[in-house]
Design a protein around this motif. Structure first.
Motif, PDB file in Angstrom:
ATOM      1  N   LYS A   1      30.356  -8.019  24.434  1.00 24.73           N
ATOM      2  CA  LYS A   1      29.950  -9.223  25.166  1.00 24.73           C
ATOM      3  C   LYS A   1      28.644  -9.795  24.630  1.00 24.73           C
ATOM      4  CE  LYS A   1      29.900  -7.388  29.240  1.00 24.73           C
ATOM      5  NZ  LYS A   1      29.798  -7.221  30.708  1.00 24.73           N
ATOM      6  N   ILE A   2      27.680  -8.911  24.403  1.00 26.32           N
ATOM      7  CA  ILE A   2      26.366  -9.373  23.950  1.00 26.32           C
ATOM      8  C   ILE A   2      26.472 -10.078  22.604  1.00 26.32           C
ATOM      9  CG2 ILE A   2      24.095  -8.624  23.147  1.00 26.32           C
ATOM     10  CD1 ILE A   2      24.262  -6.337  25.182  1.00 26.32           C
ATOM     11  N   SER A   3      27.096  -9.413  21.638  1.00 26.80           N
ATOM     12  CA  SER A   3      27.133  -9.953  20.278  1.00 26.80           C
ATOM     13  C   SER A   3      27.934 -11.247  20.208  1.00 26.80           C
ATOM     14  CB  SER A   3      27.701  -8.915  19.303  1.00 26.80           C
ATOM     15  OG  SER A   3      29.006  -8.509  19.677  1.00 26.80           O
ATOM     16  N   GLU A   4      29.004 -11.342  20.973  1.00 24.73           N
ATOM     17  CA  GLU A   4      29.788 -12.579  20.969  1.00 24.73           C
ATOM     18  C   GLU A   4      29.013 -13.732  21.598  1.00 24.73           C
ATOM     19  OE1 GLU A   4      33.464 -11.567  22.831  1.00 24.73           O
ATOM     20  OE2 GLU A   4      34.040 -10.181  21.204  1.00 24.73           O
ATOM     21  N   ALA A   5      28.224 -13.439  22.630  1.00 20.30           N
ATOM     22  CA  ALA A   5      27.398 -14.484  23.235  1.00 20.30           C
ATOM     23  C   ALA A   5      26.330 -14.954  22.253  1.00 20.30           C
ATOM     24  CB  ALA A   5      26.752 -13.963  24.515  1.00 20.30           C
ATOM     25  N   VAL A   6      25.651 -14.015  21.593  1.00 21.38           N
ATOM     26  CA  VAL A   6      24.645 -14.385  20.595  1.00 21.38           C
ATOM     27  C   VAL A   6      25.289 -15.169  19.464  1.00 21.38           C
ATOM     28  CG1 VAL A   6      23.047 -13.479  18.856  1.00 21.38           C
ATOM     29  CG2 VAL A   6      23.111 -12.454  21.146  1.00 21.38           C
TER      30      VAL A   6
END
Length: 522
Positions: free
Chosen positions: A377-382
């Motif tokens: 989730k984090i990396s896709e948002a960034v």
């Protein structure tokens, strides 16, 4: 009929008595369980249960109490520590622990051949020797203001020389003979770790309500990468406890009969993405600054983590010891217009596909992250935020059993990481010392001034000197935009209400610490 009912009741009671075992679900595994070779939280969670340290850190994250050492003295110059070792400690195989085991453990920890990524945590060691069976002399070449705290970490776990030599490269992979309240049972990587009760254990730290033996006969650490599956496991009773609580399910768990949620705000745990600053593209400070300005941490905290976490703009919590208050108004925050302007001014030009390039090099850094729902989730948002400013971040996700090895290479431009700490100095010494390259200083931050200040802070004999030294390092690395901070996370544990209420322990984010206080209600 009466006799049948009585017999049945006895059998049921016996069944309950025999069922002193629990399953703990967690998101990721460790790469190994060698205390000197893994910096994974997954390793520490298990090592704290399988082993012991010289001294212990109380749940208040400030008070040092007894461990394997029942007492200690420190010389006036802060360079010599003399530890008195308990004489009633045994390893899981029944062998008695002596001061020689302590000396061996520390010397292996700092031995260059061990290649420990956390050797610095032992201080600048001159010698560690056993003066007799119950006395250890720990001599430093310079004072280390955080030595006792560092010795409470899982990296300081006392190990068995014979066990290490017998297993060789498989130490911490196929076995581990420790002195903790639980013993190595069976490890199936990426699936589960089974621990069994150390029946002889009676030397837990004074702050435990139970100093041993453990109440649980067996603990199974079960890997469950999927958030929904972890939630269902707790709700249905397939798992009695987890600290890997999906924030989307937090309110549901709080409202579920039979489930109790406890939280500690004493934890300092920060998520960030770092830049390998000597790699093409992210070697440009303009790129690193623009990336910081492109990401909306406040929206991520709300949208991905439902407001449970705190948006991070600083590399350590602004509540941590020795945080530099002069930085409060200088931190980089969401401003995509400014980010675009910085990249324009630096000569990074958008192509027809919207991705920027300069001198024939596309602005498409590769980021290594851990596989699993959290970093997914984090990396896709960034990644989505960066596309808005013309940066095409490429994501490569790896299971924890291989990720730590990949993160020790020079193959990536960015990386995702989270880490626990109790002070600014603890965090800065971990990540920014040049001697910690290539890991955990994965940024290749090689700055003599930083090294000089970190040494000054570590060897300081006054609070003022330590604080000013670490504060200057914080200013240097923030000005260089070496990281993209993401969020600060509290400690949240979901547990069955059949268990006594757990007091979370925040050391290295391990939550359950030694497992001594895990107990079913009577």
């Amino acid at each position: 009929m009466k006799r049948l009912l009585t017999t049945t009741a006895i059998l049921l009671t016996a069944g309950i008595a025999q069922a002193a075992e629990i399953t703990i679900v967690r998101e990721v595994d460790s790469n190994n369980y060698d205390p000197h070779k893994s910096t994974a939280r997954g390793a520490s969670e298990v090592l704290f249960m399988m082993g012991d340290t010289l001294v212990s850190l109380a749940p208040d994250m400030q008070t040092i109490e007894a461990g394997i050492a029942e007492s200690w003295e420190v010389s006036e110059d802060g360079k010599t520590y003399t530890f008195k070792i308990r004489d009633d400690v045994t390893f899981c195989d029944g062998k008695k622990l002596t001061a020689e085991d302590v000396a061996y453990s520390v010397n292996r920890w700092i031995d260059p051949e061990t290649k420990s990524p956390v050797g610095w945590r032992a201080g600048e060691v001159e010698s560690v020797t056993a003066l007799d069976d119950t006395t250890v002399e720990y001599k430093l070449t310079a004072p280390f203001s955080e030595l006792l705290y560092q010795l409470t970490q899982s990296f300081g776990t006392i190990i068995d020389k014979e066990n290490v030599e017998a297993l060789g490269a498989d130490f911490g992979v196929t076995g581990f003979n420790g002195t903790g309240p639980f013993c190595w049972g069976e490890w199936t990587p990426r699936d589960k770790m089974i621990l069994t009760k150390h029946e002889a254990y009676t030397w837990g730290a004074p702050f435990h309500s139970n100093t041993g033996p453990a109440s649980m006969d067996k603990i199974t650490w079960q890997i469950v990468p999927e958030e929904n599956t972890r939630t269902v496991a707790v709700i249905t009773g397939q798992s009695e406890v987890t600290q890997y609580v999906p924030y989307i399910a937090l309110e549901q768990l709080k409202a579920t009969p039979g489930v109790e949620v406890v939280q500690s705000d004493l934890a300092f745990w920060t998520y960030f993405m770092g830049f390998k600053i000597d790699k093409e593209t992210v070697s440009d400070p303009a790129v690193r600054t623009a990336i910081n300005l492109a990401v909306n941490q406040e929206a991520m905290a709300e949208d991905l983590f439902f407001g449970v976490v705190q948006p991070a703009y600083s590399y350590v919590s602004q509540e941590a010891l020795d945080w530099n208050r002069d930085l409060d108004d200088k931190l980089l925050k969401y401003d995509p217009e400014k980010a675009n302007q910085i990249l324009d001014d630096a000569g990074w030009v958008r192509g027809d596909d919207g991705v920027r390039s300069k001198d024939g090099v596309r602005l498409a850094p590769t980021a290594y992250v851990f596989a699993g729902s959290t970093w997914g989730k984090i990396s896709e948002a960034v990644q989505a935020y960066l596309r808005e400013i013309g940066v095409d971040m490429q994501i490569e996700a790896y299971d924890a059993t291989v990720a730590w090895g990949k993160l020790a290479t020079q193959e990536f431009d960015m990386f995702g990481m989270s880490f626990p700490y109790v002070s600014s100095g603890d965090a800065l010494n971990l990540y920014f010392r040049s001697e910690n390259m290539p890991t955990p200083n994965r940024m290749n931050w090689n700055d003599p001034k930083t090294d000089e200040l970190l040494l000054a802070g570590a060897t300081a004999l006054t609070d003022e000197k330590r604080s000013s030294s670490y504060g200057e390092v914080l200013e240097i690395v923030h000005d260089a935009a070496v990281w993209l901070p993401l969020y600060h996370e509290p400690m949240v544990i979901a547990q069955s209400d059949k268990l006594e209420t757990i007091v979370p322990h925040n050391i290295y984010g391990s939550g359950l610490y030694k497992g001594l206080d895990l107990k079913f209600k009577e």
